[in-house]
Scaffold this motif. Structure first.
Motif, PDB file in Angstrom:
ATOM      1  N   UNK A 120       0.829  -1.203   0.000  1.00  0.00           N
ATOM      2  CA  UNK A 120       0.000   0.000   0.000  1.00  0.00           C
ATOM      3  C   UNK A 120       0.866   1.257   0.000  1.00  0.00           C
ATOM      4  N   UNK A 121       0.236   2.339  -0.411  1.00  0.00           N
ATOM      5  CA  UNK A 121       0.824   3.666  -0.228  1.00  0.00           C
ATOM      6  C   UNK A 121       0.162   4.279   0.993  1.00  0.00           C
ATOM      7  N   UNK A 122       0.989   4.803   1.910  1.00  0.00           N
ATOM      8  CA  UNK A 122       0.439   5.462   3.099  1.00  0.00           C
ATOM      9  C   UNK A 122       1.016   6.873   3.211  1.00  0.00           C
ATOM     10  N   UNK A 123       0.293   7.704   3.935  1.00  0.00           N
ATOM     11  CA  UNK A 123       0.747   9.074   4.170  1.00  0.00           C
ATOM     12  C   UNK A 123       1.079   9.222   5.650  1.00  0.00           C
ATOM     13  N   UNK A 124       2.348   9.473   5.929  1.00  0.00           N
ATOM     14  CA  UNK A 124       2.823   9.636   7.305  1.00  0.00           C
ATOM     15  C   UNK A 124       2.833  11.104   7.710  1.00  0.00           C
ATOM     16  N   UNK A 125       2.442  11.354   8.932  1.00  0.00           N
ATOM     17  CA  UNK A 125       2.620  12.666   9.569  1.00  0.00           C
ATOM     18  C   UNK A 125       3.229  12.404  10.945  1.00  0.00           C
ATOM     19  N   UNK A 126       3.708  13.439  11.592  1.00  0.00           N
ATOM     20  CA  UNK A 126       4.209  13.269  12.949  1.00  0.00           C
ATOM     21  C   UNK A 126       3.045  12.962  13.895  1.00  0.00           C
ATOM     22  N   UNK A 176      10.091  16.390  -4.174  1.00  0.00           N
ATOM     23  CA  UNK A 176      10.522  15.024  -4.481  1.00  0.00           C
ATOM     24  C   UNK A 176      11.778  14.739  -3.668  1.00  0.00           C
ATOM     25  N   UNK A 177      11.657  13.829  -2.718  1.00  0.00           N
ATOM     26  CA  UNK A 177      12.754  13.563  -1.783  1.00  0.00           C
ATOM     27  C   UNK A 177      13.852  12.691  -2.378  1.00  0.00           C
ATOM     28  N   UNK A 178      13.519  11.889  -3.405  1.00  0.00           N
ATOM     29  CA  UNK A 178      14.527  11.062  -4.056  1.00  0.00           C
ATOM     30  C   UNK A 178      14.523   9.610  -3.625  1.00  0.00           C
ATOM     31  N   UNK A 179      14.113   9.335  -2.393  1.00  0.00           N
ATOM     32  CA  UNK A 179      14.013   7.952  -1.912  1.00  0.00           C
ATOM     33  C   UNK A 179      12.951   7.898  -0.822  1.00  0.00           C
ATOM     34  N   UNK A 180      12.495   6.687  -0.514  1.00  0.00           N
ATOM     35  CA  UNK A 180      11.497   6.524   0.543  1.00  0.00           C
ATOM     36  C   UNK A 180      12.052   6.963   1.899  1.00  0.00           C
ATOM     37  N   UNK A 181      13.304   6.642   2.146  1.00  0.00           N
ATOM     38  CA  UNK A 181      13.914   7.065   3.404  1.00  0.00           C
ATOM     39  C   UNK A 181      13.967   8.585   3.510  1.00  0.00           C
ATOM     40  N   UNK A 182      14.391   9.234   2.440  1.00  0.00           N
ATOM     41  CA  UNK A 182      14.501  10.692   2.472  1.00  0.00           C
ATOM     42  C   UNK A 182      13.150  11.361   2.692  1.00  0.00           C
ATOM     43  N   UNK A 183      12.089  10.756   2.160  1.00  0.00           N
ATOM     44  CA  UNK A 183      10.758  11.332   2.352  1.00  0.00           C
ATOM     45  C   UNK A 183      10.374  11.318   3.826  1.00  0.00           C
ATOM     46  N   UNK A 184      10.630  10.194   4.502  1.00  0.00           N
ATOM     47  CA  UNK A 184      10.336  10.108   5.943  1.00  0.00           C
ATOM     48  C   UNK A 184      11.209  11.081   6.723  1.00  0.00           C
ATOM     49  N   UNK A 206       8.434   0.777   5.164  1.00  0.00           N
ATOM     50  CA  UNK A 206       9.709   1.491   5.116  1.00  0.00           C
ATOM     51  C   UNK A 206      10.011   2.144   6.451  1.00  0.00           C
ATOM     52  N   UNK A 207       8.978   2.661   7.124  1.00  0.00           N
ATOM     53  CA  UNK A 207       9.185   3.302   8.424  1.00  0.00           C
ATOM     54  C   UNK A 207       9.751   2.312   9.439  1.00  0.00           C
ATOM     55  N   UNK A 215      17.239   4.967  12.426  1.00  0.00           N
ATOM     56  CA  UNK A 215      17.208   6.243  11.714  1.00  0.00           C
ATOM     57  C   UNK A 215      16.075   7.131  12.233  1.00  0.00           C
ATOM     58  N   UNK A 216      14.989   6.508  12.664  1.00  0.00           N
ATOM     59  CA  UNK A 216      13.830   7.219  13.208  1.00  0.00           C
ATOM     60  C   UNK A 216      13.200   6.352  14.281  1.00  0.00           C
TER      61      UNK A 216
END
Length: 300
Positions: A120-126, A176-184, A206-207, A215-216
């Motif tokens: 799935x695609x998910x949208x993360x927020x803090x 555009x962050x460039x990678x999934x990690x960079x987006x998080x 990925x999280x 990393x997080x």
């Protein structure tokens, strides 16, 4: 009359022909290049996939080199030009490579621990943020992954279109962050207020992978949107590779979990099922998705 000598002679001829064919492709391909679209930093890719390419080298009897791409387009162009022989894609980047002229065939698909073949695609927020749904983010900054990312761009744009949202008009900034990690990391560092990313289920995303790498902290984020299921990612090789080479590549990849379980666990963190055989038709809906997203770009 068929004699034993004739039969043995025929078998010997076939054996010699097969050996000659193998020798022929090995002389033509003294080195094979394997690449993967960027989902984590370069050191993470090397650590995760280095043992895998060493395994392929041993199984094929020819050198296999890992190429670390800067972006999704580099993998697509590498296969289109014939410089990358085997690649691991996301669904949309495979579809993009195929429709822009790369002569490729998908041969293996990722599976989940429960045997399903989707994510799935998910949208993360803090976690501490006030946002409860996408509409709450009007005027805020959004991190996408890459124009050719399925869960990090195309599925989100499709979903937002159904909501009547044009990202470049709705959000304060789209990055555009460039990678999934960079987006998080963009959300963690405050560059973005929300980020789209891949998510398999409650046990893997990925999280969570980033959290295992320290990393997080996973508890610092929460999901405010989850898409419908997307077909899992494929591995694809060049169509014009010799038939025996393609067969041996596919066999080596599909046999990895049972032959070298620790190497497979290194790639998946033990959070995925074995690769299975796949054909192009599984990704035809993704080609349609890409076409739709392209039409949205033209309108905007």
């Amino acid at each position: 009359m068929i004699t034993r000598r004739l039969v043995l002679g025929a078998v010997a001829s076939l054996t010699l022909a097969g050996a000659a064919e193998a020798q022929d492709w090995k002389s033509k391909y003294p080195e094979l290049v394997y690449a993967i679209i960027p989902s984590e930093n370069a050191s993470g890719v090397t650590d995760r996939y280095g043992p895998f390419v060493s395994y392929l080298s041993k199984e094929l009897g020819t050198k296999v080199t890992l190429r670390i791409a800067n972006d999704y387009a580099a993998v697509i162009e590498g296969q289109r030009s014939g410089n990358i022989h085997v690649a691991s894609y996301g669904p949309s980047s495979y579809a993009r490579a195929f429709t822009t002229g790369a002569k490729i065939e998908p041969f293996a698909i990722e599976t989940n621990l429960d045997g399903t073949k989707g994510y799935h695609s998910v949208l993360w927020v803090k976690t501490a943020s006030p946002y409860k749904k996408i509409e709450d983010l009007k005027g805020k900054n959004l991190c996408l992954v890459d124009p050719n990312s399925t869960s990090g761009n195309n599925v989100p744009r499709f979903a937002m279109s159904k909501m009547g949202i044009v990202p470049e008009q709705f959000f304060g900034k789209v990055v555009y962050a460039g990678s999934h990690e960079n987006a998080v990391l963009g959300v963690q560092q405050g560059t973005c207020d929300a980020a789209f990313n891949w998510w398999n289920d409650e046990s893997e995303s990925n999280l969570l992978r980033m959290s295992r790498k320290n990393m997080v902290k996973a508890e610092d984020f929460r999901v405010i949107f989850k898409s419908e299921q997307i077909v899992n990612s494929p591995m694809a090789y060049l169509s014009d590779l010799p038939a025996e080479l393609k067969a041996r590549l596919k066999e080596a990849v599909l046999d990895l979990p049972k032959k070298e379980p620790e190497i497979f666990k290194k790639i998946t963190d033990g959070k995925a099922g074995p690769w299975e055989s796949v054909e192009h038709k599984a990704y035809e809906p993704i080609i349609e998705l890409n076409t739709f997203v392209d039409s949205l770009r033209k309108k905007s």
